[in-house]
Design an enzyme around this catalytic site. Structure first.
Site, PDB file in Angstrom:
ATOM      1  N   ASP A 142       0.854  -1.189   0.000  1.00 31.15           N
ATOM      2  CA  ASP A 142       0.000   0.000   0.000  1.00 31.15           C
ATOM      3  C   ASP A 142       0.888   1.236   0.000  1.00 31.15           C
ATOM      4  O   ASP A 142       1.724   1.421   0.893  1.00 31.15           O
ATOM      5  CB  ASP A 142      -0.888  -0.004   1.240  1.00 31.15           C
ATOM      6  CG  ASP A 142      -2.040   0.975   1.135  1.00 31.15           C
ATOM      7  OD1 ASP A 142      -1.835   2.074   0.573  1.00 31.15           O
ATOM      8  OD2 ASP A 142      -3.135   0.661   1.614  1.00 31.15           O
ATOM      9  N   LYS A 146      -0.237  10.145   0.484  1.00 30.13           N
ATOM     10  CA  LYS A 146      -0.201  11.442   1.145  1.00 30.13           C
ATOM     11  C   LYS A 146       0.970  11.504   2.129  1.00 30.13           C
ATOM     12  O   LYS A 146       1.223  10.553   2.870  1.00 30.13           O
ATOM     13  CB  LYS A 146      -1.514  11.697   1.881  1.00 30.13           C
ATOM     14  CG  LYS A 146      -2.719  11.845   0.966  1.00 30.13           C
ATOM     15  CD  LYS A 146      -3.982  12.140   1.768  1.00 30.13           C
ATOM     16  CE  LYS A 146      -5.182  12.286   0.849  1.00 30.13           C
ATOM     17  NZ  LYS A 146      -6.435  12.551   1.611  1.00 30.13           N
ATOM     18  N   ARG A 216      -1.046  -9.137 -11.035  1.00 26.08           N
ATOM     19  CA  ARG A 216      -2.108  -8.298 -11.601  1.00 26.08           C
ATOM     20  C   ARG A 216      -1.935  -6.845 -11.177  1.00 26.08           C
ATOM     21  O   ARG A 216      -2.294  -5.932 -11.923  1.00 26.08           O
ATOM     22  CB  ARG A 216      -3.480  -8.826 -11.188  1.00 26.08           C
ATOM     23  CG  ARG A 216      -3.708  -8.942  -9.706  1.00 26.08           C
ATOM     24  CD  ARG A 216      -4.904  -9.836  -9.367  1.00 26.08           C
ATOM     25  NE  ARG A 216      -4.983 -10.112  -7.946  1.00 26.08           N
ATOM     26  CZ  ARG A 216      -5.804  -9.495  -7.117  1.00 26.08           C
ATOM     27  NH1 ARG A 216      -6.612  -8.553  -7.567  1.00 26.08           N
ATOM     28  NH2 ARG A 216      -5.828  -9.816  -5.835  1.00 26.08           N
TER      29      ARG A 216
END
Length: 236
Positions: A142, A146, A216
């Site tokens: 992930d 920010k 993917r």
């Protein structure tokens, strides 16, 4: 004294998802039927409140153990298991939908050298013995783009200190990301926690390591015009 969960666990903020849309009946069956036998041992605080170490080598009959952190849908993990039957693959993923997908792939592939922890890798770090893992993988984590969220990334001391502890001296740690700033933070933080970056030329970070399976997530990044970065480190 630090605040603790009723189970005895320390409070740890977790910022990702544990579950998405409803599971199909077959996926729920994978969780009910296959997940218990694929467990590496008592990892959770409820099952192991004393945090007794598990023996991952014993789980795999003495084979070397490789760890994939956040295996997503499991395609790379199953690829590793097929390609390296002499190695035990320990996978960790908190997102239950991804775990269910991976279990389906494991069942279809018929591999018997995978163990799965369906939860936070920090709980697994608690119970893995020092220098018990021979190789580590962190693939498309992930990105938390920010700036105020960069502390949530895996490549922070909260994760790298215990990762360094459980990896054997000389163990490789592979990181793949399509986010340039994630690569920057990785190159700042990982060497600071006991690793050497092995790149000697631009191709070493532009080209994947041997045996790579394009996932993917990577295909999506390529379709959207993002360049993958492949970073390999060695535990000092």
């Amino acid at each position: 004294m630090s605040e603790r969960h009723p189970s005895g666990a320390p409070w740890r903020n977790f910022y990702g998802r544990f579950k998405g849309k409803g599971l199909r009946p077959a996926q729920q069956a994978y969780l009910d039927e296959d997940l218990p036998r694929l467990s590496p041992g008592p990892v959770s605080w409820e099952d192991n409140p004393q945090r007794r170490p598990i023996d991952p080598g014993a789980v795999f009959g003495g084979r070397p153990v490789w760890l994939e952190i956040g295996f997503g849908g499991g395609e790379h993990m199953v690829h590793l298991a097929r390609s390296h039957p002499d190695v035990g693959i320990l996978g960790c993923e908190p997102y239950v939908n991804g775990v269910a997908m991976a279990l389906g792939k494991i069942r279809a592939a018929g591999v018997n050298n995978i163990a799965v922890h369906p939860g936070d890798v920090r709980d697994l770090f608690d119970v893995l013995p020092e220098a018990s893992v021979a190789r580590g993988f962190l693939l498309y984590p992930d990105p938390w783009p920010k700036k105020k969220h960069h502390r949530r990334r895996f490549v922070t001391p909260e994760h790298l200190v215990p990762l360094s502890r459980i990896l054997q001296p000389g163990a490789l740690f592979h990181v793949a990301t399509d986010i340039p700033d994630y690569a920057r933070q990785t190159l700042e933080q990982v060497p600071a926690h006991g690793f050497d970056w092995l790149a000697e030329r631009p191709g070493d970070w532009r080209e994947p390591w041997a045996g790579w399976l394009s996932t993917r997530y990577e295909q999506k990044a390529l379709q959207e015009g993002r360049r993958p970065h492949y970073l390999t480190f060695r535990r000092r």
